[in-house]
Design a protein around this motif. Sequence first.
Motif, PDB file in Angstrom:
ATOM      1  N   SER A 243      43.972  38.548  41.660  1.00  0.00           N
ATOM      2  CA  SER A 243      44.538  40.055  42.681  1.00  0.00           C
ATOM      3  C   SER A 243      44.607  40.453  41.490  1.00  0.00           C
ATOM      4  O   SER A 243      44.870  40.698  40.327  1.00  0.00           O
ATOM      5  CB  SER A 243      46.047  39.640  43.305  1.00  0.00           C
ATOM      6  OG  SER A 243      46.775  39.600  41.893  1.00  0.00           O
TER       7      SER A 243
ATOM      8  N   ASN B 149      46.163  40.708  50.903  1.00  0.00           N
ATOM      9  CA  ASN B 149      46.795  41.271  49.987  1.00  0.00           C
ATOM     10  C   ASN B 149      48.174  41.445  50.763  1.00  0.00           C
ATOM     11  O   ASN B 149      48.491  42.338  51.846  1.00  0.00           O
ATOM     12  CB  ASN B 149      46.172  42.684  49.852  1.00  0.00           C
ATOM     13  CG  ASN B 149      47.106  43.575  48.560  1.00  0.00           C
ATOM     14  OD1 ASN B 149      48.137  42.886  48.494  1.00  0.00           O
ATOM     15  ND2 ASN B 149      46.217  44.698  48.567  1.00  0.00           N
TER      16      ASN B 149
ATOM     17  N   GLU C 261      43.589  44.105  45.492  1.00  0.00           N
ATOM     18  CA  GLU C 261      43.050  43.919  46.200  1.00  0.00           C
ATOM     19  C   GLU C 261      43.330  42.148  46.176  1.00  0.00           C
ATOM     20  O   GLU C 261      43.815  41.954  44.998  1.00  0.00           O
ATOM     21  CB  GLU C 261      41.507  44.329  46.321  1.00  0.00           C
ATOM     22  CG  GLU C 261      41.089  44.209  45.205  1.00  0.00           C
ATOM     23  CD  GLU C 261      39.398  44.424  45.414  1.00  0.00           C
ATOM     24  OE1 GLU C 261      38.664  43.963  45.735  1.00  0.00           O
ATOM     25  OE2 GLU C 261      39.266  45.498  44.551  1.00  0.00           O
TER      26      GLU C 261
END
Length: 143
Positions: free
Chosen positions: A23, A100, A108
């Motif tokens: 992430s 997400n 993202e």
Amino acid sequence: MSERLAVIDVHLLLVRGDEVLLSKRRGSYGDGMWHLPAGKLEAGESVVAAAVREADEEVGVRIAEADLRLVHVVHARGAGVEPRLGLFFEARRWAGEPVNREPDKCYEVAWFRRDRLPDNVIPYALAGVRGYLDGTTSGVFGW
């Protein structure tokens, strides 16, 4: 009251074939850098329960505790950062497709081949990923 020795973090290595999910952090430490889904252990919570909770909160997947495997531990510290004990859990099975779920904290999520991780992974998390890939059980970072 005694001084806390370290924050305990749980990190998730969601593994799909030869890929791992990362992430991209938003706003806080490491803005724009890649990281594993992760979070802090909360009072009264087991580390496995924390990993299950963070998986749901951050990327919307449900993982059974039995499907988590502790694969690496990192004792980390850095300039101006409270010492941390990072527990890295591998999951190869889960329910749901990662998304997400924290757009205020994350730009993202994306899959990366384990042998082609992006250059800008947060060093503490990267230490755990490398330890996992190397097959070592523990390491230190920043000491």
